[in-house]
Design an enzyme around this catalytic site. Structure first.
Site, PDB file in Angstrom:
ATOM      1  N   ASP A 106     -21.502   2.339   0.924  1.00  0.00           N
ATOM      2  CA  ASP A 106     -21.135   1.055   0.299  1.00  0.00           C
ATOM      3  C   ASP A 106     -22.245   0.012   0.297  1.00  0.00           C
ATOM      4  O   ASP A 106     -21.976  -1.166   0.107  1.00  0.00           O
ATOM      5  CB  ASP A 106     -19.855   0.493   0.926  1.00  0.00           C
ATOM      6  CG  ASP A 106     -20.103  -0.341   2.164  1.00  0.00           C
ATOM      7  OD1 ASP A 106     -21.060  -0.023   2.911  1.00  0.00           O
ATOM      8  OD2 ASP A 106     -19.357  -1.303   2.383  1.00  0.00           O
ATOM      9  N   GLU A 107     -23.493   0.432   0.497  1.00  0.00           N
ATOM     10  CA  GLU A 107     -24.555  -0.589   0.460  1.00  0.00           C
ATOM     11  C   GLU A 107     -25.831  -0.063  -0.174  1.00  0.00           C
ATOM     12  O   GLU A 107     -26.131   1.127  -0.111  1.00  0.00           O
ATOM     13  CB  GLU A 107     -24.839  -1.134   1.858  1.00  0.00           C
ATOM     14  CG  GLU A 107     -25.290  -0.071   2.798  1.00  0.00           C
ATOM     15  CD  GLU A 107     -25.754  -0.591   4.157  1.00  0.00           C
ATOM     16  OE1 GLU A 107     -26.431  -1.642   4.211  1.00  0.00           O
ATOM     17  OE2 GLU A 107     -25.455   0.078   5.146  1.00  0.00           O
TER      18      GLU A 107
HETATM   19  P1  TTP Z   1     -19.081  -1.432   6.446  1.00  0.00           P
HETATM   20  O1  TTP Z   1     -19.808  -1.978   5.246  1.00  0.00           O
HETATM   21  O2  TTP Z   1     -19.723  -1.609   7.784  1.00  0.00           O
HETATM   22  O3  TTP Z   1     -17.639  -2.116   6.575  1.00  0.00           O
HETATM   23  P2  TTP Z   1     -16.614  -2.536   5.442  1.00  0.00           P
HETATM   24  O4  TTP Z   1     -17.184  -2.351   4.073  1.00  0.00           O
HETATM   25  O5  TTP Z   1     -15.306  -1.851   5.692  1.00  0.00           O
HETATM   26  O6  TTP Z   1     -16.367  -4.083   5.759  1.00  0.00           O
HETATM   27  P3  TTP Z   1     -17.362  -5.303   5.483  1.00  0.00           P
HETATM   28  O7  TTP Z   1     -16.633  -6.195   4.523  1.00  0.00           O
HETATM   29  O8  TTP Z   1     -17.552  -5.943   6.811  1.00  0.00           O
HETATM   30  O9  TTP Z   1     -18.628  -4.743   4.894  1.00  0.00           O
HETATM   31  O10 TTP Z   1     -18.799   0.095   6.258  1.00  0.00           O
HETATM   32  C1  TTP Z   1     -18.502   0.671   4.997  1.00  0.00           C
HETATM   33  C2  TTP Z   1     -17.438   1.744   5.136  1.00  0.00           C
HETATM   34  O11 TTP Z   1     -17.882   2.744   6.053  1.00  0.00           O
HETATM   35  C3  TTP Z   1     -16.121   1.220   5.698  1.00  0.00           C
HETATM   36  O12 TTP Z   1     -15.264   0.728   4.689  1.00  0.00           O
HETATM   37  C4  TTP Z   1     -15.574   2.432   6.386  1.00  0.00           C
HETATM   38  C5  TTP Z   1     -16.780   3.222   6.827  1.00  0.00           C
HETATM   39  N1  TTP Z   1     -16.991   3.022   8.277  1.00  0.00           N
HETATM   40  C6  TTP Z   1     -16.443   3.935   9.170  1.00  0.00           C
HETATM   41  O13 TTP Z   1     -15.805   4.914   8.752  1.00  0.00           O
HETATM   42  N2  TTP Z   1     -16.617   3.745  10.514  1.00  0.00           N
HETATM   43  C7  TTP Z   1     -17.305   2.674  11.016  1.00  0.00           C
HETATM   44  O14 TTP Z   1     -17.428   2.515  12.258  1.00  0.00           O
HETATM   45  C8  TTP Z   1     -17.877   1.730  10.093  1.00  0.00           C
HETATM   46  C9  TTP Z   1     -18.640   0.524  10.597  1.00  0.00           C
HETATM   47  C10 TTP Z   1     -17.692   1.947   8.737  1.00  0.00           C
HETATM   48 MG    MG Z   2     -19.115  -3.037   3.601  1.00  0.00          MG
END
Ligand code: TTP
Ligand code: MG
Length: 353
Positions: A106-107
């Site tokens: 997601d980034e």
């Molecule tokens: P992140 O970008 O860290 O989290 P997020 O997108 O859910 O929330 P934010 O708005 O804070 O960015 O992680 C992206 C995806 O990766 C998240 O939706 C689920 C997965 N993930 C896991 O499965 N386990 C974890 O410990 C983390 C940090 C993320």
């Molecule tokens: Mg995220």
């Protein structure tokens, strides 16, 4: 001037679940292991922002999440769907960049050829475009390098845009906790706290030589980061970091057949995911957590790319051997593939098996 933009989707897995299932919108959603009425093992993958208000977050044991927010919708992870969203979103974002690097599901980093004012406009356009086409929100950071852009994207979540002009980089970083710098995990944070350093500003002002005496070369690097200096470039390429799966056993076990069966299951799972997405891999990592929570990872990088499950199985079996010899009971087992390269889509995969 080099400008870097970092995009990170908000509550990614949970936001997709809310998009796919309108009845979950506006509600606390916890994506992860089955809570089994508070007795479940395993962890939270992520949560909707509504659930975060109850203190539930990624990596937390699912049973604890259940205690904090029993009325949340608990949803299991549907990885293939998330990957499809990710592929489509990356295809939307990629054309804005001179150079583009996807960092995880997601980034992504984008290197832009423009002014900071134009970068802010591009950030707005990316947000609008992703919202219109995929119904999801993202947060965006813009800065003079990757370090600043990444910290900025996290600064105003969800749905934020944070632009850090070069002359305000140091001020922006100053009061943030050292943990925000990449590479600073729990251990480094603790050592720094022992030196009464908790903010990035304090680290930036600390004597470089003394940092070196505590951390070696890493100390110099830390000092540069704290001062907002990061020379790493946006690298074009299919840079999905890894594909991994973990299982927490229902009961801690030292039973070899159970462990081996689980290993095969995990190997199959990650292999399917890789093949389905058109990836070959070079590195295989296993992770073992014992009852004591002591956690080990062991990995091997192969000479060439592979995409078959036998390779994963063979390597994983070898890697796990020393862990079996300890005779400790295992709590969790994981398999991860990295060093991934895209070889087109499904049709070419056979060539590499
Ligand atoms: P992140 O970008 O860290 O989290 P997020 O997108 O859910 O929330 P934010 O708005 O804070 O960015 O992680 C992206 C995806 O990766 C998240 O939706 C689920 C997965 N993930 C896991 O499965 N386990 C974890 O410990 C983390 C940090 C993320
Ligand atoms: Mg995220």
């Amino acid at each position: 001037m080099r400008i870097v933009l970092h995009v990170d989707l908000d509550a990614f897995f949970a936001a997709i679940e809310q998009k796919e299932r309108p009845e979950l919108r506006g509600k606390p959603v916890v994506v992860g292991a089955d809570p089994k009425g508070g007795k479940g093992r395993g962890v939270v993958s992520t949560t909707s922002y509504e659930a975060r208000e109850y203190g539930v977050h990624s990596g937390m044991p699912i049973a604890q999440a259940y205690r904090l927010c029993p009325h949340a919708a608990f949803v299991s992870v549907n990885f293939p769907v998330y990957r499809q969203y990710s592929d489509r979103i990356m295809a939307i974002i990629r054309p804005y960049a001179k150079r583009f690097q996807q960092m995880s599901i997601d980034e992504a980093f984008l290197e832009l050829d423009c002014t900071f004012d134009e970068a802010r406009e591009i950030a707005r356009e990316i947000q609008n475009n992703v919202r219109e086409k995929e119904g999801l929100s993202c947060s965006i950071g813009v800065g003079e390098n990757k370090l600043v852009a990444k910290i900025a994207s996290d600064f105003q979540k969800p749905n934020g845009i944070t632009v850090v002009l070069p002359n305000s980089t140091r001020r922006f970083l100053q009061n943030l906790p050292v943990r925000k710098l990449y590479g600073v995990g729990k251990r480094t944070e603790e050592v720094l706290r022992g030196l009464t350093i908790t903010t990035i500003g304090e680290l930036a002002a600390y004597d470089k030589q003394r940092l070196m005496s505590y951390f070696g070369k890493w100390g110099i690097y830390l000092h540069l980061l704290a001062n907002g200096i990061d020379a790493s470039t946006v690298e074009e390429g299919d840079d999905m970091k890894s594909i991994g799966r973990e299982i927490t056993f229902d009961e801690d076990t030292d039973d070899y057949p159970t462990i081996e069966q689980t290993l095969v299951l995990l190997a199959d799972d990650v292999c399917n995911e890789a093949v389905h997405q058109g990836y070959s891999f070079r590195t295989i990592t296993i992770k073992v957590r014992f009852s004591s929570f002591e956690t080990h990872t062991r990995q091997r990088t192969l000479k060439r790319l592979h995409s078959d499950r036998e390779t994963i199985n063979d390597v994983a079996r070898e890697l796990i051997q020393p862990c079996l010899e300890t005779k400790q009971r295992m709590r969790l087992l994981g398999v991860r593939l990295s060093g991934l390269k895209i070889y087109g889509r499904q049709k070419q995969i056979g060539d590499y098996v």
